[in-house]
Design a protein around this motif. Structure first.
Motif: not given
Length: 252
Positions: A4-9, A42-46, A97-104, A202-206
């Motif tokens: 794991t690596e955090q980059a901003g939100a 709350s510091d992770v939006a995605l 949080q929103v979850v994005l899958a990157e399928i390479g 906005s994390a709240g909106s998401l």
């Protein structure tokens, strides 16, 4: 098994169980630990899920399936294990949080079921996606029959599950299985750009929007009424008012 690596939100989760990110008991235990830590953050939006290997995820460890097929209690053990897959993927789907899958690379069987539990999917044009369990006399029982039908409709679900067809990323995009596709050599850049853009919202909106999208699929919930409640909560949020003020002032 995971990095794991955090980059901003954004929290980038790299699947790292060589060679094909096969899922076993230890994988599931580690995945649950990750979800435990994420649910209240709350510091992770995605959450951006990607693979450190050529394959995105091959699903259940084939050696484990072979072992179960030789056991007298194999059917009971398989139901128990697939139930654990269902539980893990349901928790992933329910994250705030929103979850994005990157399928390479290949996302087959349980690997595609993992991706289906994410909110968003971007695939390499050259990736292979499918639910070929019928080749083994099985079904995609970790949520695949349900989530694929919800996402793409009965016709597409029947095409992929009943024929065992494996499609590439471009066909997956045309079928609605993924929302974006890109050449493999640019996929990381495209996925990172998407993740950064979404995490900047906005994390709240998401959180509220994700919950309301889920409400639309639940006949027991009044999504319109929940929209009004969400609007009230968001408008009372100082962060929302600050964003509106910046917009009116000509900022972003």
């Amino acid at each position: 098994m995971f990095r794991t690596e955090q980059a901003g939100a954004r929290l980038i989760l790299t699947l790292d169980r060589a060679p094909v990110n096969a899922i076993n008991d230890a994988w599931l235990a580690g995945f649950h630990d990750l979800l435990d830590g994420l649910e209240a953050r709350s510091d992770v939006a995605l959450l951006h899920i990607r693979s450190g290997h050529k394959v995105f995820c091959a699903g259940m460890d084939i050696a484990h399936i072979a072992d179960l097929s030789q056991r007298a209690d194999g059917a009971d053990a398989m139901v128990r294990d697939v139930g654990e897959f269902q539980r893990a993927f349901a928790r992933l789907e329910a994250l705030p949080q929103v979850v994005l899958a990157e399928i390479g690379g290949a996302a087959l069987g349980g690997g595609l079921e993992l991706a289906l539990a994410c909110d968003l999917r971007v695939a390499a044009n050259e990736a292979k996606l499918g639910l070929p369990e019928a080749n083994l006399g099985l079904i995609p029982g970790a949520g695949g029959t349900q989530r694929l039908t919800w996402l793409c409709g009965k016709g597409v679900a029947a095409r992929l599950i009943l024929s065992g067809e494996v499609v590439n990323g471009q066909t997956a995009l045309a079928l609605g299985l993924v929302q974006w596709s890109a050449p493999r050599d640019t996929l990381g850049e495209v996925a990172t750009g998407l993740a950064e853009r979404i995490a900047g919202l906005s994390a709240g909106s998401l959180r509220e929007a994700k919950r309301l999208i889920a409400a639309a699929a639940d006949g027991a919930r009044d999504g319109f009424a929940e929209e009004l409640e969400a609007d009230r909560r968001l408008f009372d949020d100082p962060g929302t008012r600050a964003r509106i003020a910046r917009f009116l002032a000509g900022g972003r």
